[in-house]
Design a protein around this motif. Structure first.
Motif, mmCIF file in Angstrom:
data_model
loop_
_atom_site.group_PDB
_atom_site.id
_atom_site.type_symbol
_atom_site.label_atom_id
_atom_site.label_comp_id
_atom_site.label_asym_id
_atom_site.label_seq_id
_atom_site.Cartn_x
_atom_site.Cartn_y
_atom_site.Cartn_z
ATOM 1 N N ASP A 6 -48.908 33.158 59.573
ATOM 2 C CA ASP A 6 -48.645 34.419 58.881
ATOM 3 C C ASP A 6 -48.893 34.306 57.380
ATOM 4 O OD1 ASP A 6 -47.789 36.445 60.862
ATOM 5 O OD2 ASP A 6 -46.244 34.981 61.337
ATOM 6 N N VAL A 40 -47.054 39.302 60.423
ATOM 7 C CA VAL A 40 -48.095 40.280 60.128
ATOM 8 C C VAL A 40 -48.407 41.068 61.399
ATOM 9 C CG1 VAL A 40 -50.475 40.618 59.385
ATOM 10 C CG2 VAL A 40 -49.053 38.863 58.293
ATOM 11 N N LYS A 83 -51.456 36.820 55.505
ATOM 12 C CA LYS A 83 -51.061 37.579 54.301
ATOM 13 C C LYS A 83 -52.022 37.296 53.146
ATOM 14 C CE LYS A 83 -46.747 36.095 54.340
ATOM 15 N NZ LYS A 83 -45.358 35.876 53.890
ATOM 16 N N PHE A 133 -46.294 44.618 58.311
ATOM 17 C CA PHE A 133 -45.444 43.612 58.940
ATOM 18 C C PHE A 133 -44.616 44.215 60.067
ATOM 19 C CE2 PHE A 133 -46.166 42.353 54.548
ATOM 20 C CZ PHE A 133 -46.534 41.023 54.661
ATOM 21 N N VAL A 187 -52.205 44.743 54.718
ATOM 22 C CA VAL A 187 -51.300 44.069 55.645
ATOM 23 C C VAL A 187 -50.041 44.898 55.891
ATOM 24 C CG1 VAL A 187 -49.796 42.047 55.910
ATOM 25 C CG2 VAL A 187 -52.144 41.768 55.076
#
Length: 217
Positions: free
Chosen positions: A74, A93, A78, A86, A84
């Motif tokens: 992750d 992600v 990122k 979440f 991106v």
């Protein structure tokens, strides 16, 4: 003197990340501090057997080695994706876009659970195993497998075609990225003392000879 200076300036080779048409060196000497010069600092040996290699020898996949509460996978998503989103607000992600994929030059969408994006070890774990890593302790292998220097978010299909190839057997189809790619491999191998085969060294020099000013990342 001015004329000589001007001539030297115009004779410079292509800049970073710009290989020449055939990927050859054109006889260019390596300047100190460049990736091309760094190739000569790598140990050159034959490939050792793959005997005993297992992914688990490099620790649990995508461990939180930097202690930020997020797994390495992750962290790299990122870093490398744009837009991106979440699933949990901070770490996992959910989606994003890999724009200008380094290996193909294309755009790849990432959706968690059905991703077309892989996190690639630029120097493959099994390649490292056959070139020194089998003698490392477990913690060194764990750091190697989770080192951001050795990790890139890339197009999954290109990554699987690469498999565990080195510079002698696979280069990104995206020719504009080859100098950067090989420079990163050199940097990783130099950092961890991973050796190269004679054919791999020659392939690295051919690529970096087209961009002799390419720096190590």
């Amino acid at each position: 003197m001015l004329a000589a200076t001007a001539l030297a300036t115009t004779a410079c080779s292509p800049g970073p990340g710009t290989p020449n048409a055939d990927g050859g060196s054109g006889g260019t000497s390596a300047a100190r501090g460049t990736a091309l010069a760094a190739v000569d600092t790598l140990t050159v040996k034959g490939r050792a057997p793959k005997t005993g290699y297992e992914r688990e020898k490099f620790g649990r996949a995508w461990a939180d080695v930097d202690g930020n509460g997020c797994g390495t996978r992750d962290d790299i998503l990122k870093r490398d994706l744009s837009g991106v989103r979440f699933t949990d607000g901070r770490c996992k992600v959910a989606s994003g876009t890999l724009t200008d994929d380094p290996y193909t030059g294309g755009t790849v969408s990432y959706v968690r659970g059905r991703s077309k994006v892989d996190i690639d070890h630029v120097v493959a774990l099994s390649d490292a195993w056959q070139k020194g890593a089998q003698k490392w302790d477990g913690e060194t292998r764990r750091r190697f497998a989770n080192d951001p220097l050795n990790l890139l978010a890339v197009d999954a299909s290109a990554n699987r075609r690469k498999s565990d190839g080195d510079a002698a057997t696979w280069l990104p189809p995206n020719r504009a990225y080859r100098c950067t790619y090989v420079a990163r491999q050199v940097a990783v191998k130099k950092k961890y003392g991973v050796w190269v085969t004679p054919g791999e060294r020659d392939a690295m020099k051919r690529v970096l000879g087209g961009c002799p000013q390419q720096e190590l990342p």
